[in-house]
Design an enzyme around this catalytic site. Structure first.
Site, PDB file in Angstrom:
ATOM      1  N   HIS A 103      -4.034  -2.654   6.126  1.00 41.24           N
ATOM      2  CA  HIS A 103      -3.470  -2.785   4.886  1.00 41.24           C
ATOM      3  C   HIS A 103      -2.450  -1.433   4.871  1.00 41.24           C
ATOM      4  O   HIS A 103      -3.174  -0.460   4.529  1.00 41.24           O
ATOM      5  CB  HIS A 103      -4.202  -2.842   3.677  1.00 41.24           C
ATOM      6  N   MET A 112      -2.956   5.084   4.252  1.00 36.85           N
ATOM      7  CA  MET A 112      -2.063   5.689   3.139  1.00 36.85           C
ATOM      8  C   MET A 112      -1.586   6.766   3.670  1.00 36.85           C
ATOM      9  O   MET A 112      -2.125   7.636   4.596  1.00 36.85           O
ATOM     10  CB  MET A 112      -3.119   5.620   1.862  1.00 36.85           C
ATOM     11  N   MET A 139      -2.105  -7.048  -5.092  1.00 37.56           N
ATOM     12  CA  MET A 139      -2.830  -6.018  -5.533  1.00 37.56           C
ATOM     13  C   MET A 139      -3.483  -6.333  -6.920  1.00 37.56           C
ATOM     14  O   MET A 139      -2.525  -6.568  -7.657  1.00 37.56           O
ATOM     15  CB  MET A 139      -2.145  -4.706  -5.374  1.00 37.56           C
ATOM     16  N   HIS A 147     -11.734  -4.559   6.050  1.00 38.74           N
ATOM     17  CA  HIS A 147     -10.242  -3.818   5.658  1.00 38.74           C
ATOM     18  C   HIS A 147      -9.809  -2.383   5.844  1.00 38.74           C
ATOM     19  O   HIS A 147     -10.918  -1.759   5.384  1.00 38.74           O
ATOM     20  CB  HIS A 147     -10.256  -4.197   4.231  1.00 38.74           C
ATOM     21  N   SER A 173     -13.632  -3.260   2.486  1.00 36.29           N
ATOM     22  CA  SER A 173     -12.843  -2.101   2.651  1.00 36.29           C
ATOM     23  C   SER A 173     -13.713  -0.804   2.916  1.00 36.29           C
ATOM     24  O   SER A 173     -14.404  -0.499   2.150  1.00 36.29           O
ATOM     25  CB  SER A 173     -11.897  -1.896   1.283  1.00 36.29           C
ATOM     26  N   GLY A 230      -3.911   3.001  -3.855  1.00 38.75           N
ATOM     27  CA  GLY A 230      -4.023   4.353  -3.701  1.00 38.75           C
ATOM     28  C   GLY A 230      -5.707   4.789  -3.423  1.00 38.75           C
ATOM     29  O   GLY A 230      -5.776   5.794  -2.891  1.00 38.75           O
ATOM     30  N   PHE A 231      -6.361   4.214  -4.574  1.00 40.08           N
ATOM     31  CA  PHE A 231      -7.752   4.634  -4.544  1.00 40.08           C
ATOM     32  C   PHE A 231      -8.665   3.552  -4.836  1.00 40.08           C
ATOM     33  O   PHE A 231      -8.404   2.415  -5.395  1.00 40.08           O
ATOM     34  CB  PHE A 231      -7.849   5.625  -6.073  1.00 40.08           C
ATOM     35  N   GLY A 232     -10.043   3.756  -4.296  1.00 40.78           N
ATOM     36  CA  GLY A 232     -11.211   2.741  -4.403  1.00 40.78           C
ATOM     37  C   GLY A 232     -11.570   2.893  -5.843  1.00 40.78           C
ATOM     38  O   GLY A 232     -11.443   3.886  -6.414  1.00 40.78           O
ATOM     39  N   GLY A 233     -12.317   2.065  -6.226  1.00 37.17           N
ATOM     40  CA  GLY A 233     -13.085   2.427  -7.128  1.00 37.17           C
ATOM     41  C   GLY A 233     -12.487   2.267  -8.717  1.00 37.17           C
ATOM     42  O   GLY A 233     -12.986   2.430  -9.822  1.00 37.17           O
ATOM     43  N   ASP A 262      -6.959  -7.406  -3.753  1.00 38.94           N
ATOM     44  CA  ASP A 262      -7.504  -6.184  -3.371  1.00 38.94           C
ATOM     45  C   ASP A 262      -7.642  -5.155  -4.713  1.00 38.94           C
ATOM     46  O   ASP A 262      -6.565  -4.765  -4.931  1.00 38.94           O
ATOM     47  CB  ASP A 262      -6.650  -5.771  -2.486  1.00 38.94           C
ATOM     48  N   GLY A 263      -8.843  -4.798  -5.059  1.00 41.02           N
ATOM     49  CA  GLY A 263      -8.823  -3.696  -6.020  1.00 41.02           C
ATOM     50  C   GLY A 263      -9.929  -4.228  -7.193  1.00 41.02           C
ATOM     51  O   GLY A 263      -9.439  -5.181  -7.840  1.00 41.02           O
ATOM     52  N   GLY A 264     -11.079  -3.585  -7.338  1.00 37.51           N
ATOM     53  CA  GLY A 264     -11.742  -4.024  -8.432  1.00 37.51           C
ATOM     54  C   GLY A 264     -12.581  -5.332  -8.197  1.00 37.51           C
ATOM     55  O   GLY A 264     -12.848  -5.800  -9.659  1.00 37.51           O
ATOM     56  N   GLY A 266     -14.284  -2.913  -1.740  1.00 41.95           N
ATOM     57  CA  GLY A 266     -15.073  -1.603  -1.239  1.00 41.95           C
ATOM     58  C   GLY A 266     -16.093  -1.055  -1.946  1.00 41.95           C
ATOM     59  O   GLY A 266     -17.255  -1.107  -1.428  1.00 41.95           O
ATOM     60  N   SER A 267     -15.843  -0.500  -3.146  1.00 40.94           N
ATOM     61  CA  SER A 267     -16.938   0.396  -3.702  1.00 40.94           C
ATOM     62  C   SER A 267     -18.071  -0.925  -4.190  1.00 40.94           C
ATOM     63  O   SER A 267     -19.464  -0.265  -3.838  1.00 40.94           O
ATOM     64  CB  SER A 267     -16.298   0.919  -5.002  1.00 40.94           C
ATOM     65  N   MET A 321      -0.280   1.161   3.408  1.00 38.97           N
ATOM     66  CA  MET A 321       0.275   1.739   2.215  1.00 38.97           C
ATOM     67  C   MET A 321       1.219   2.826   2.581  1.00 38.97           C
ATOM     68  O   MET A 321       0.774   4.004   2.345  1.00 38.97           O
ATOM     69  CB  MET A 321      -0.892   1.817   1.146  1.00 38.97           C
ATOM     70  N   ASP A 370      -7.579   0.455   5.062  1.00 40.76           N
ATOM     71  CA  ASP A 370      -6.373   1.122   4.232  1.00 40.76           C
ATOM     72  C   ASP A 370      -5.886   2.349   4.821  1.00 40.76           C
ATOM     73  O   ASP A 370      -6.296   3.234   5.177  1.00 40.76           O
ATOM     74  CB  ASP A 370      -7.264   1.441   2.866  1.00 40.76           C
TER      75      ASP A 370
HETATM   76  C1  DX5 Z   1      -6.755   0.708  -3.018  1.00 43.11           C
HETATM   77  C2  DX5 Z   1      -7.138  -0.125  -1.542  1.00 43.11           C
HETATM   78  C3  DX5 Z   1      -8.187  -1.136  -1.676  1.00 43.11           C
HETATM   79  C4  DX5 Z   1      -9.623  -0.193  -2.002  1.00 43.11           C
HETATM   80  C5  DX5 Z   1     -10.217  -1.152  -2.788  1.00 43.11           C
HETATM   81  O1  DX5 Z   1      -5.592   1.025  -2.777  1.00 43.11           O
HETATM   82  O2  DX5 Z   1      -6.183  -0.950  -1.249  1.00 43.11           O
HETATM   83  O3  DX5 Z   1      -8.594  -1.745  -0.567  1.00 43.11           O
HETATM   84  O4  DX5 Z   1     -10.476   0.223  -1.121  1.00 43.11           O
HETATM   85  O5  DX5 Z   1     -11.646  -0.500  -3.614  1.00 43.11           O
HETATM   86  P1  DX5 Z   1     -12.330  -1.145  -4.536  1.00 43.11           P
HETATM   87  O6  DX5 Z   1     -12.839  -2.603  -4.122  1.00 43.11           O
HETATM   88  O7  DX5 Z   1     -13.348  -0.277  -4.766  1.00 43.11           O
HETATM   89  O8  DX5 Z   1     -11.505  -1.383  -5.792  1.00 43.11           O
HETATM   90 ZN    ZN Z   2      -6.529  -2.240   0.445  1.00 40.97          ZN
END
Ligand code: DX5
Ligand code: ZN
Length: 215
Positions: free
Chosen positions: A66, A37, A137, A33, A8, A142-145, A175-177, A197-198, A68, A35
């Protein structure tokens, strides 16, 4: 099913996006990936069609888009034209998920459908024969990390069990964490496409992290 890693780029350094994508490619990621938004479906704004069109030129990896966004049906053709290989929309944002899955496939892209952590996974069952992938999900979009929401593990397992009992080899994406500590949990539950992502982009050595996710 082999585990695939979708990097991501939401957590990449946008000032060096082409280099960051090259880094993910060289580290062995299988997809990028992307994202999208809109500030309505989720409380954040990222990037869209012109950015996809631009980064498409710098990698051969599949672009895993993806969405959103609200009213996704209005945008799928343009995302496909800009280079999307997989287009995933949210069930919660669609009035006609079956029609939208068909629309995506008509463009030549693979279709994915996604559910937020609070949406029961059973709501996607009527559509699994119409899509190539379901994205469960594992954080609020909405947010990474953010931290992995552990209650989503049961949803992944229920979906994989449903697919097995219906003879369906569906891609299940999470996707996420996703990190080296949560990857084994989601893999064991039945996910085979891991978005990260992060964890990847903040790494000194991305290659070893990709290997850690694959297990
Ligand atoms: C969040 C995104 C993810 C995000 C994941 O809404 O859909 O793709 O980048 O980030 P990490 O891997 O840092 O949780
Ligand atoms: Zn995503």
């Amino acid at each position: 099913m082999n585990t695939l890693v979708s990097a991501s780029i939401l957590s990449a350094d946008f000032g060096y996006l082409a280099d960051e994508i090259k880094k993910a490619e060289q580290a062995g990621c299988h997809m990028i990936h992307f994202d999208v938004m809109d500030g309505h479906f989720v409380p954040n704004i990222s990037y869209g069609i012109p950015v996809l069109k631009s980064v498409r030129r710098y990698t051969r990896l599949p672009m895993d888009v993806h969405l959103m966004i609200e009213r996704p049906e209005e945008y799928v053709a343009r995302f496909r034209q800009a280079g999307a290989d997989i287009i995933t929309f949210h069930l919660e944002a669609s009035k006609d998920p079956a029609g939208l899955a068909g629309l995506i496939k008509e463009t030549g892209a693979k279709a994915g459908i996604s559910v937020k952590p609070g949406t029961p996974v059973e709501t996607v069952y009527p559509y699994i024969d119409l899509v190539d992938m379901v994205l469960v999900m594992t954080v609020e979009p909405g947010f990474g990390g953010q931290g992995f929401i552990s209650s989503t593990t049961a949803k992944i397992k229920a979906l994989r069990d449903y697919c097995i009992s219906h003879g369906r080899a569906l891609d299940i994406e999470v996707d996420g964490g996703i990190t080296d500590s949560t990857a084994p949990i989601v893999r064991d539950a039945g996910a085979n496409v891991l978005v990260s992502g992060s964890y990847l982009f903040k790494a000194e050595d991305m290659r070893s992290r990709v290997l850690g996710l694959i297990g």
